[in-house]
Design a protein around this motif. Structure first.
Motif, mmCIF file in Angstrom:
data_model
loop_
_atom_site.group_PDB
_atom_site.id
_atom_site.type_symbol
_atom_site.label_atom_id
_atom_site.label_comp_id
_atom_site.label_asym_id
_atom_site.label_seq_id
_atom_site.Cartn_x
_atom_site.Cartn_y
_atom_site.Cartn_z
ATOM 1 N N VAL A 75 0.819 -1.218 0.000
ATOM 2 C CA VAL A 75 0.000 0.000 0.000
ATOM 3 C C VAL A 75 0.846 1.257 0.000
ATOM 4 O O VAL A 75 0.599 2.182 -0.768
ATOM 5 C CB VAL A 75 -0.955 0.004 1.221
ATOM 6 C CG1 VAL A 75 -1.809 1.269 1.242
ATOM 7 C CG2 VAL A 75 -1.827 -1.241 1.220
ATOM 8 N N TYR A 76 1.825 1.316 0.871
ATOM 9 C CA TYR A 76 2.586 2.541 1.092
ATOM 10 C C TYR A 76 4.006 2.422 0.573
ATOM 11 O O TYR A 76 4.632 1.370 0.661
ATOM 12 C CB TYR A 76 2.649 2.875 2.580
ATOM 13 C CG TYR A 76 1.318 2.861 3.276
ATOM 14 C CD1 TYR A 76 0.379 3.844 3.029
ATOM 15 C CD2 TYR A 76 0.993 1.849 4.176
ATOM 16 C CE1 TYR A 76 -0.851 3.830 3.664
ATOM 17 C CE2 TYR A 76 -0.230 1.837 4.823
ATOM 18 C CZ TYR A 76 -1.149 2.822 4.563
ATOM 19 O OH TYR A 76 -2.352 2.817 5.193
ATOM 20 N N ALA A 77 4.516 3.537 0.070
ATOM 21 C CA ALA A 77 5.920 3.626 -0.318
ATOM 22 C C ALA A 77 6.365 5.066 -0.080
ATOM 23 O O ALA A 77 5.866 5.986 -0.731
ATOM 24 C CB ALA A 77 6.110 3.226 -1.773
ATOM 25 N N LEU A 78 7.258 5.244 0.883
ATOM 26 C CA LEU A 78 7.790 6.579 1.136
ATOM 27 C C LEU A 78 9.160 6.467 1.780
ATOM 28 O O LEU A 78 9.533 5.430 2.323
ATOM 29 C CB LEU A 78 6.843 7.428 1.981
ATOM 30 C CG LEU A 78 6.429 6.977 3.368
ATOM 31 C CD1 LEU A 78 7.421 7.434 4.406
ATOM 32 C CD2 LEU A 78 5.075 7.571 3.684
ATOM 33 N N THR A 93 9.208 11.733 1.433
ATOM 34 C CA THR A 93 9.056 11.742 -0.017
ATOM 35 C C THR A 93 8.194 10.546 -0.405
ATOM 36 O O THR A 93 8.518 9.403 -0.048
ATOM 37 C CB THR A 93 10.422 11.658 -0.725
ATOM 38 O OG1 THR A 93 11.231 12.763 -0.288
ATOM 39 C CG2 THR A 93 10.263 11.721 -2.233
ATOM 40 N N ILE A 94 7.115 10.815 -1.108
ATOM 41 C CA ILE A 94 6.205 9.758 -1.547
ATOM 42 C C ILE A 94 6.849 9.030 -2.722
ATOM 43 O O ILE A 94 7.284 9.659 -3.684
ATOM 44 C CB ILE A 94 4.827 10.343 -1.946
ATOM 45 C CG1 ILE A 94 4.247 11.203 -0.811
ATOM 46 C CG2 ILE A 94 3.874 9.235 -2.376
ATOM 47 C CD1 ILE A 94 4.021 10.493 0.502
ATOM 48 N N ASP A 95 6.892 7.706 -2.641
ATOM 49 C CA ASP A 95 7.562 6.905 -3.664
ATOM 50 C C ASP A 95 6.598 6.119 -4.557
ATOM 51 O O ASP A 95 7.044 5.361 -5.422
ATOM 52 C CB ASP A 95 8.544 5.922 -2.999
ATOM 53 C CG ASP A 95 9.678 6.645 -2.285
ATOM 54 O OD1 ASP A 95 10.089 7.724 -2.746
ATOM 55 O OD2 ASP A 95 10.141 6.122 -1.250
ATOM 56 N N LYS A 96 5.278 6.309 -4.337
ATOM 57 C CA LYS A 96 4.289 5.572 -5.131
ATOM 58 C C LYS A 96 2.961 6.324 -5.117
ATOM 59 O O LYS A 96 2.545 6.823 -4.073
ATOM 60 C CB LYS A 96 4.125 4.170 -4.518
ATOM 61 C CG LYS A 96 3.088 3.293 -5.171
ATOM 62 C CD LYS A 96 3.231 1.849 -4.691
ATOM 63 C CE LYS A 96 2.320 1.515 -3.561
ATOM 64 N NZ LYS A 96 2.379 0.091 -3.177
ATOM 65 N N VAL A 146 6.637 15.837 -1.826
ATOM 66 C CA VAL A 146 7.545 16.006 -0.685
ATOM 67 C C VAL A 146 6.796 16.712 0.435
ATOM 68 O O VAL A 146 6.172 17.749 0.226
ATOM 69 C CB VAL A 146 8.794 16.818 -1.090
ATOM 70 C CG1 VAL A 146 9.671 17.113 0.121
ATOM 71 C CG2 VAL A 146 9.590 16.081 -2.160
ATOM 72 N N ILE A 147 6.893 16.126 1.630
ATOM 73 C CA ILE A 147 6.298 16.701 2.832
ATOM 74 C C ILE A 147 7.438 17.101 3.760
ATOM 75 O O ILE A 147 8.229 16.257 4.177
ATOM 76 C CB ILE A 147 5.379 15.695 3.549
ATOM 77 C CG1 ILE A 147 4.325 15.129 2.594
ATOM 78 C CG2 ILE A 147 4.727 16.337 4.768
ATOM 79 C CD1 ILE A 147 3.596 13.921 3.139
ATOM 80 N N ASP A 148 7.535 18.395 4.058
ATOM 81 C CA ASP A 148 8.537 18.898 4.987
ATOM 82 C C ASP A 148 7.865 19.222 6.313
ATOM 83 O O ASP A 148 6.836 19.918 6.329
ATOM 84 C CB ASP A 148 9.214 20.157 4.437
ATOM 85 C CG ASP A 148 10.120 19.850 3.264
ATOM 86 O OD1 ASP A 148 11.088 19.086 3.456
ATOM 87 O OD2 ASP A 148 9.858 20.363 2.155
ATOM 88 N N ILE A 149 8.431 18.716 7.404
ATOM 89 C CA ILE A 149 7.872 18.948 8.725
ATOM 90 C C ILE A 149 8.922 19.665 9.569
ATOM 91 O O ILE A 149 10.038 19.167 9.742
ATOM 92 C CB ILE A 149 7.460 17.631 9.419
ATOM 93 C CG1 ILE A 149 6.421 16.884 8.564
ATOM 94 C CG2 ILE A 149 6.890 17.885 10.801
ATOM 95 C CD1 ILE A 149 6.918 15.608 8.013
ATOM 96 N N ALA A 150 8.569 20.842 10.077
ATOM 97 C CA ALA A 150 9.446 21.585 10.987
ATOM 98 C C ALA A 150 9.126 21.141 12.410
ATOM 99 O O ALA A 150 7.963 21.140 12.817
ATOM 100 C CB ALA A 150 9.224 23.084 10.836
ATOM 101 N N LEU A 151 10.162 20.744 13.149
ATOM 102 C CA LEU A 151 10.007 20.220 14.503
ATOM 103 C C LEU A 151 10.829 21.063 15.490
ATOM 104 O O LEU A 151 11.840 20.610 16.012
ATOM 105 C CB LEU A 151 10.480 18.761 14.556
ATOM 106 C CG LEU A 151 9.705 17.786 13.689
ATOM 107 C CD1 LEU A 151 10.496 16.509 13.463
ATOM 108 C CD2 LEU A 151 8.361 17.495 14.326
#
Length: 184
Positions: A75-78, A93-96, A146-151
């Protein structure tokens, strides 16, 4: 976690006290082995188990931990890229191609400025500083998104739960420590 293993020999600690400047006794091959050695080895092998989880219907993928890794199944690839906690960010980064919800953890320790960007565009998120939650984003994900998360991390003081006379200094999720001696 790091203090449970001797950095020079690989031996495991029998007991870690909360007392400042407490001493440790590490296991020694063929000299000092106890049940905690097995538990110590087992602990380190389990750290990756809950980086990601999902609901029963595979509609929601939960990003629980911030560690460099790759997730690939039916189902998932990232791919998660980060140097956390040495940098206050992580990137997915989404791979699929696939349509589902990604639930990104907002830890209670995250400081002001926690944000999520998708392909460079900041998402409107509702989080409360000091409260753990998840930011859920549902969309038709495309390979290469691409999902960037600031923590952001803040310095804080926490009382030890059972020993109120002791405090811990933390920076984000990191327990700070200092090398000391009896003279200190």
């Amino acid at each position: 976690i790091m203090s449970t293993q001797d950095p020079e020999t690989g031996g495991y600690v029998y007991f870690t006290t909360l007392r400042p400047q407490g001493y440790k006794i590490y296991s020694q091959v063929n000299k000092g082995m106890w049940c905690c050695v097995g538990t110590g080895m087992e602990n380190h092998s389990k750290y990756g188990h809950f980086i990601y989880t999902h609901d029963d219907s595979n509609n929601t993928l939960y990003v629980n931990l911030f560690t460099a890794c790759k997730l690939l199944n039916d189902v998932y690839a990232l791919t998660q890229t980060t140097k956390f906690p040495y940098e206050e960010a992580t990137q997915l980064t989404i791979d699929k191609d696939c349509e589902y919800t990604i639930a990104i953890r907002h830890p209670f320790w995250a400081g002001s400025g926690y944000c999520v960007k998708i392909n460079g565009t900041e998402e409107t998120v509702s989080v409360t500083k000091g409260t753990a939650s998840y930011v859920k984003i549902t969309r038709n994900w495309k390979k290469g998104d691409v999902i960037d998360i600031a923590l952001p991390m803040d310095l804080r003081i926490e009382q030890c739960p059972l020993l109120k006379e002791y405090i811990a200094l933390k920076y984000g999720p990191i327990l700070l420590a200092a090398k000391t001696s009896n003279a200190d």
